[in-house]
Scaffold this active site. Structure first.
Site, mmCIF file in Angstrom:
data_model
loop_
_atom_site.group_PDB
_atom_site.id
_atom_site.type_symbol
_atom_site.label_atom_id
_atom_site.label_comp_id
_atom_site.label_asym_id
_atom_site.label_seq_id
_atom_site.Cartn_x
_atom_site.Cartn_y
_atom_site.Cartn_z
ATOM 1 N N SER A 132 -28.973 78.510 42.293
ATOM 2 C CA SER A 132 -29.840 77.962 41.456
ATOM 3 C C SER A 132 -28.857 77.613 40.056
ATOM 4 O O SER A 132 -27.945 76.776 40.154
ATOM 5 C CB SER A 132 -31.095 78.889 40.897
ATOM 6 N N ASP A 139 -39.055 71.169 45.339
ATOM 7 C CA ASP A 139 -38.166 71.442 44.188
ATOM 8 C C ASP A 139 -37.967 70.125 43.231
ATOM 9 O O ASP A 139 -37.571 69.009 43.665
ATOM 10 C CB ASP A 139 -36.859 72.026 44.435
ATOM 11 N N HIS A 185 -37.882 76.021 45.966
ATOM 12 C CA HIS A 185 -36.763 76.492 45.056
ATOM 13 C C HIS A 185 -36.484 77.919 45.380
ATOM 14 O O HIS A 185 -37.289 78.877 45.285
ATOM 15 C CB HIS A 185 -36.885 76.470 43.609
#
Length: 467
Positions: free
Chosen positions: A296, A399, A429
């Site tokens: 991320s 996502d 995600h």
């Protein structure tokens, strides 16, 4: 589509995350010169124990991986957690002995894994882009195969089994301590956790499980970086911390060489008499095969560190970044992509909440969604893309950040950089790193796919692992 449990947990997760971010914005102190906003603590914080569970380090190979925490910067809270796989106890000649057998296994697997050859074979809904070939989607038992020789190499530096070390509690350190000068060298992977720059940690339960899995599957030493969080320390603190770890790794390699060449069995010590050489990294780390992995927002940091490593050049010797893995990177931009419009309110991290995180990270006078660390597609971000290391990008179907990550990968491929994209269907995600999703088959398969690609770039036996 994601399961009902994932959907319900996503609603709760987003509510709590938004509440925490809003509180931090309100509590962010304005105490700088001329009313400017500054960090409330110069030393910084690298974790928030009140928000997530922390797991203690364990320096013995009780489950195939030993861990230890190291505070590497006296001026900040920057720290790392070292994940050392038990395969480091194998003989240094194990690689050459395994070369022939690995080729036999590779040949057998090709014949055994033909589509339709196994009626019980489970196919994963994952597609890849930008690669000359593709791997079969079946879940391969890579992680279980890593223990192929554990029972024959369970001896520690104390002459006993690794499990016996944990039984000795007489006040003396009984964790693993390298004793022989000739040790097996493993590639080093720098791992940057996720959390939107404002939460998460390198010693959380979820990150600990993920790093152990990667260390065993990839057969690498994982250095999980505990970078400083925002808003206590805004940009560029977290990004500079990532580069500091790379310099620390280079320094460790050079100190280890100095200890061996000029001081014999003696170690270089600081003014307090403490050894400056980290024994696990010095004995088993091969910094010439360094991989960056970012989860991320950690993907943004990994990409920044990769670009800075190119600019540093020989000043980082003997460290060489040979590849990077960007797992659903935290990219954004002023001009929205199709996925940012269609999936703006997607699972766990919606776009509005992520913009709050960027406001906490970037100083007020620098806030811009086209900031070089936010948007990889803006010009003038550093070295030419053709000099970037091979880059594997992981994206999820549900996502909103996916399109920009895919576009960045396409730009890399245009200049002949090995930059495949793995697109996981029905995934959200952080599907491979979030606490409640870590044990899903898709999370396991993602880690195995990463291991296959990474081994292509770190293997000393050539590109026997390849897409």
């Amino acid at each position: 589509m994601p399961s009902v449990g994932v959907k319900l947990y996503s609603v709760f997760f987003k509510f709590m995350l938004k509440h925490r971010l809003q509180n931090r914005i309100q509590n962010h102190v304005v105490d700088g010169p001329n009313g400017s906003t500054t960090a409330t603590a110069t030393f910084g914080v690298t974790s928030r124990p009140e928000e997530e569970s922390i797991v203690a380090a364990n320096p013995v190979f009780t489950d195939g991986v030993a861990t230890k925490d190291i505070h590497i910067d006296p001026l900040t809270s920057l720290s790392i957690r070292v994940f050392l796989p038990q395969t480091c106890l194998d003989s240094p000649d194990a690689d050459s002995r395994l070369q022939a057998s690995s080729k036999v296994r590779a040949t057998n697997s090709k014949s055994d894994s033909a589509p339709g050859s196994d009626p019980n074979q489970v196919l994963l809904r994952r597609t890849s882009y930008g690669s000359s070939a593709s791997i079969n989607g079946a879940i391969s038992p890579l992680e279980s195969n890593q223990s192929f020789n554990y029972n024959n190499h369970r001896r520690s530096s104390y002459g006993c089994s690794a499990d016996d070390l944990s039984l000795k509690s007489d006040g003396v350190y009984r964790g693993y301590s390298p004793a022989t000068k000739k040790s097996r060298k493993l590639p080093v992977m720098l791992q940057f956790h996720g959390g939107g720059f404002v939460s998460g940690s390198n010693d959380s339960v979820a990150n600990d499980i993920f790093c152990r899995r990667i260390a065993k599957l990839c057969d690498v030493i994982v250095l999980a970086v505990g970078y400083r969080l925002a808003p206590e320390n805004q940009y560029p603190a977290a990004f500079e911390d990532g580069l500091k770890v790379l310099h620390w790794l280079a320094k460790q390699a050079n100190l280890a060489e100095c200890s061996k060449s000029s001081l014999g069995s003696k170690q270089i010590a600081d003014a307090f008499g403490a050894s400056m050489v980290e024994p696990w990294v010095a004995a088993h780390g091969d910094p010439s095969r360094c991989v960056l992995l970012g989860v991320s927002c950690g993907g943004n940091i990994a990409d920044y560190v990769a670009r800075k490593a190119i600019e540093e050049g020989k000043r980082l010797n003997p460290v060489k970044v040979v590849a990077q893995v960007l797992m659903y990177p935290f990219f954004i931009g002023t001009v929205p992509t199709q996925s940012e419009i269609k999936l703006a309110n997607s699972y766990f991290y919606d776009k509005a909440t992520c913009i709050l995180a960027w406001k906490l990270l970037l100083p007020e006078d620098q806030f811009n969604l086209d900031h070089p660390v936010a948007n990889p597609l803006v010009p003038g971000r550093g070295p030419p893309l053709k000099r970037m290391p091979p880059t594997l990008t992981i994206v999820a179907e549900h996502d909103w950040m996916r399109d920009r990550a895919i576009a960045y990968s396409e730009e890399l491929r245009k200049v002949n950089v090995d930059a495949p994209v793995l697109d996981y269907k029905d995934a959200v995600h952080e599907f491979a790193t979030l606490d409640m999703l870590l044990k899903t088959p898709q999370a396991q398969a993602c880690a195995e796919d990463i291991a296959i690609w990474v081994k292509k770039h770190i293997s000393l036996r050539g590109h026997e692992f390849s897409y």
